[in-house]
Scaffold this active site. Structure first.
Site, PDB file in Angstrom:
ATOM      1  N   ASP A   1     -28.878   2.080  31.663  1.00  0.00           N
ATOM      2  CA  ASP A   1     -29.281   0.936  32.495  1.00  0.00           C
ATOM      3  C   ASP A   1     -28.015   0.105  32.778  1.00  0.00           C
ATOM      4  OD1 ASP A   1     -32.270  -0.604  32.747  1.00  0.00           O
ATOM      5  OD2 ASP A   1     -30.499  -1.858  32.992  1.00  0.00           O
ATOM      6  N   PRO A   2     -27.632  -0.058  34.048  1.00  0.00           N
ATOM      7  CA  PRO A   2     -26.362  -0.743  34.335  1.00  0.00           C
ATOM      8  C   PRO A   2     -26.335  -2.189  33.821  1.00  0.00           C
ATOM      9  CG  PRO A   2     -27.151   0.428  36.269  1.00  0.00           C
ATOM     10  CD  PRO A   2     -28.269   0.453  35.269  1.00  0.00           C
TER      11      PRO A   2
ATOM     12  N   ASN B   1     -30.586  -3.950  44.848  1.00  0.00           N
ATOM     13  CA  ASN B   1     -31.990  -4.261  44.514  1.00  0.00           C
ATOM     14  C   ASN B   1     -32.637  -5.116  45.602  1.00  0.00           C
ATOM     15  OD1 ASN B   1     -30.407  -3.785  41.983  1.00  0.00           O
ATOM     16  ND2 ASN B   1     -32.463  -3.797  41.112  1.00  0.00           N
TER      17      ASN B   1
ATOM     18  N   THR C   1     -27.418  -8.043  34.554  1.00  0.00           N
ATOM     19  CA  THR C   1     -27.608  -8.770  35.819  1.00  0.00           C
ATOM     20  C   THR C   1     -27.980  -7.818  36.952  1.00  0.00           C
ATOM     21  OG1 THR C   1     -25.305  -8.577  36.565  1.00  0.00           O
ATOM     22  CG2 THR C   1     -25.859 -10.466  35.127  1.00  0.00           C
TER      23      THR C   1
ATOM     24  N   ARG D   1     -40.650  -1.625  38.796  1.00  0.00           N
ATOM     25  CA  ARG D   1     -39.406  -2.378  38.966  1.00  0.00           C
ATOM     26  C   ARG D   1     -39.564  -3.805  38.470  1.00  0.00           C
ATOM     27  NH1 ARG D   1     -37.080  -0.017  44.549  1.00  0.00           N
ATOM     28  NH2 ARG D   1     -39.246   0.514  44.823  1.00  0.00           N
TER      29      ARG D   1
ATOM     30  N   TYR E   1     -30.935  10.620  40.539  1.00  0.00           N
ATOM     31  CA  TYR E   1     -30.910   9.683  41.673  1.00  0.00           C
ATOM     32  C   TYR E   1     -29.459   9.359  42.061  1.00  0.00           C
ATOM     33  CZ  TYR E   1     -32.284   5.522  44.387  1.00  0.00           C
ATOM     34  OH  TYR E   1     -32.498   4.590  45.385  1.00  0.00           O
TER      35      TYR E   1
ATOM     36  N   GLY F   1     -27.638  12.480  43.166  1.00  0.00           N
ATOM     37  CA  GLY F   1     -28.306  12.941  44.384  1.00  0.00           C
ATOM     38  C   GLY F   1     -27.855  12.119  45.582  1.00  0.00           C
TER      39      GLY F   1
ATOM     40  N   SER G   1     -41.526  -6.630  40.697  1.00  0.00           N
ATOM     41  CA  SER G   1     -42.974  -6.393  40.782  1.00  0.00           C
ATOM     42  C   SER G   1     -43.610  -6.485  39.403  1.00  0.00           C
ATOM     43  CB  SER G   1     -43.254  -5.042  41.447  1.00  0.00           C
ATOM     44  OG  SER G   1     -42.419  -4.042  40.919  1.00  0.00           O
ATOM     45  N   ASN G   2     -42.939  -5.944  38.376  1.00  0.00           N
ATOM     46  CA  ASN G   2     -43.503  -6.048  37.019  1.00  0.00           C
ATOM     47  C   ASN G   2     -43.694  -7.506  36.616  1.00  0.00           C
ATOM     48  OD1 ASN G   2     -43.661  -3.338  36.555  1.00  0.00           O
ATOM     49  ND2 ASN G   2     -42.278  -3.310  34.813  1.00  0.00           N
TER      50      ASN G   2
HETATM   51  N1  UDP Z   1     -36.395  -4.434  33.659  1.00  0.00           N
HETATM   52  C1  UDP Z   1     -36.966  -5.301  32.722  1.00  0.00           C
HETATM   53  N2  UDP Z   1     -38.314  -5.362  32.642  1.00  0.00           N
HETATM   54  C2  UDP Z   1     -39.140  -4.634  33.448  1.00  0.00           C
HETATM   55  C3  UDP Z   1     -38.566  -3.767  34.400  1.00  0.00           C
HETATM   56  C4  UDP Z   1     -37.183  -3.682  34.478  1.00  0.00           C
HETATM   57  O1  UDP Z   1     -36.264  -5.999  31.978  1.00  0.00           O
HETATM   58  O2  UDP Z   1     -40.373  -4.765  33.303  1.00  0.00           O
HETATM   59  C5  UDP Z   1     -34.920  -4.402  33.759  1.00  0.00           C
HETATM   60  C6  UDP Z   1     -34.306  -3.007  33.828  1.00  0.00           C
HETATM   61  O3  UDP Z   1     -34.072  -2.507  32.528  1.00  0.00           O
HETATM   62  C7  UDP Z   1     -33.025  -3.298  34.582  1.00  0.00           C
HETATM   63  C8  UDP Z   1     -33.410  -4.419  35.550  1.00  0.00           C
HETATM   64  O4  UDP Z   1     -34.584  -5.010  34.980  1.00  0.00           O
HETATM   65  O5  UDP Z   1     -32.019  -3.758  33.713  1.00  0.00           O
HETATM   66  C9  UDP Z   1     -33.707  -3.951  36.960  1.00  0.00           C
HETATM   67  O6  UDP Z   1     -34.621  -2.885  36.863  1.00  0.00           O
HETATM   68  P1  UDP Z   1     -35.271  -2.190  38.135  1.00  0.00           P
HETATM   69  O7  UDP Z   1     -36.053  -1.029  37.634  1.00  0.00           O
HETATM   70  O8  UDP Z   1     -35.981  -3.192  38.953  1.00  0.00           O
HETATM   71  O9  UDP Z   1     -34.036  -1.715  39.019  1.00  0.00           O
HETATM   72  P2  UDP Z   1     -32.678  -0.898  38.673  1.00  0.00           P
HETATM   73  O10 UDP Z   1     -32.578  -0.676  37.199  1.00  0.00           O
HETATM   74  O11 UDP Z   1     -32.818   0.381  39.427  1.00  0.00           O
HETATM   75  O12 UDP Z   1     -31.600  -1.778  39.175  1.00  0.00           O
END
Ligand code: UDP
Length: 319
Positions: free
Chosen positions: A277-278, A178, A214, A190, A149, A152, A193-194
């Site tokens: 994971d950032p 986000n 964060t 995500r 991703y 890409g 939503s989760n």
């Molecule tokens: N995350 C979490 N619990 C979940 C889903 C995601 O703690 O049920 C964390 C995930 O590891 C990340 C952050 O929430 O650190 C945002 O995740 P998301 O997938 O929404 O977006 P992205 O990682 O692409 O910013």
């Protein structure tokens, strides 16, 4: 003046919200293109009978021919949630970003259309500069599980600027941070939503890692506003421009906020942090403020209320 606007990823979360906003202008005709991999026709059901709306099922990995004259293209197509874009889907994700960009840029060239690319905060990878400014070149792992991703989308940015330099194509590039709100897929994995769906279902909230990482969450209406402003900005302003809400929250804070709103008695459970994971994410939006006269209006608490209302109806089958 009437315009024909093509939106790839038009049945997805952001795309469907964009279709609904743009169709409000009676001068606009919308061509919505999607393979419905993460999107669904349910998201645009209310538009299907509108004579100014057309849906084409198509995967942008393949070239697309359109006979009628297109004026603008919003290229939003790509799975955007880590569980949807990684794993077995990784190569498909890179192809969607790269072949998809080439195919849409070629379409734009053929029609002499203006084209906007939805890039991402992921181009900054694990950022060493905080908050992230557009001039920061990022810290991406080029072969990790998020690279399909991140790289890409970085390659797509490169293609957009090359098409501009070589063919003088009118391009616009935004970097979306986000985003959350109605028409997110409850199962896309995500965090917003989760947490909301878990809490509404009376389940524990799953925090990955220790929850100190964060993110900055932008309500979808604010994002739609800036996407359209960017498309309509002066031709010389190409971007890339950060589009996000600079309010920064730990994932633990987000979990607490959702629990407070839905059910304080729910627990959180800690699960392993996914690779790469950032640690932190916050957009510097000075450029969007000065060039587009935009800043987000919806606070996280208010946006969550509207999103909870949406998921509540959706989970009860009322939408
Ligand atoms: N995350 C979490 N619990 C979940 C889903 C995601 O703690 O049920 C964390 C995930 O590891 C990340 C952050 O929430 O650190 C945002 O995740 P998301 O997938 O929404 O977006 P992205 O990682 O692409 O910013």
């Amino acid at each position: 003046m009437s315009k024909t606007i093509l939106i790839t990823g038009g049945t997805g979360f952001i795309g469907s919200n964009l279709c609904k906003e743009l169709i409000k202008d009676e001068n606009n005709r919308i061509i919505c293109v999607d393979n419905n991999y993460t999107g669904t026709l349910d998201n645009v059901r209310e538009l299907l009978d509108n004579p100014r709306f057309k849906f084409i099922e198509h995967d942008i990995i393949e070239p697309l021919n359109i006979d009628e004259k297109i004026d603008e293209i919003y290229n939003l197509a790509c799975p955007a949630s880590p569980p949807a874009y990684q794993g077995d889907r990784a190569i498909f994700t890179t192809k969607t970003c790269v072949y998809g960009a080439v195919n849409m840029l070629e379409l734009a060239r053929k029609h002499d259309a203006k084209i906007l690319q939805s890039s991402t905060s992921e181009v900054y990878g694990e950022p060493l500069v905080h908050p992230q400014v557009e001039t920061y070149r990022g810290n991406v792992n080029p072969n990790g599980i998020r690279a399909c991703y991140d790289e890409g989308k970085r390659c797509a940015e490169s293609l957009f600027f090359d098409y501009h330099r070589i063919y003088d194509l009118k391009i616009k590039v935004i970097r979306i941070f986000n985003t959350y709100g109605p028409f997110m897929d409850p199962n896309d994995g995500r965090v917003v939503s989760n947490f909301i769906c878990q809490a509404l279902g009376g389940e524990d909230l799953t925090i990955y890692g220790d929850g100190s990482q964060t993110r900055s969450f932008c309500y979808v209406d604010d994002l739609i506003d800036v996407i359209i402003k960017m498309m309509n900005s002066e031709d010389e302003f190409l971007g890339p421009v950060n589009t996000g809400n600079p309010g920064e929250f730990t994932i633990k804070e987000l979990a607490d906020l959702v629990r407070e709103k839905i059910n304080k008695d729910l627990k959180v459970v800690y699960k392993p942090l996914p690779a790469d994971d950032p640690t932190q994410r916050r957009p510097d939006i000075t450029l969007a403020k000065t060039k587009l006269n935009w800043e987000p209006k919806v606070k996280l608490s208010q946006g969550l209320d509207m999103t909870i209302e949406y998921f509540d109806k959706r989970l009860k089958g009322k939408i």
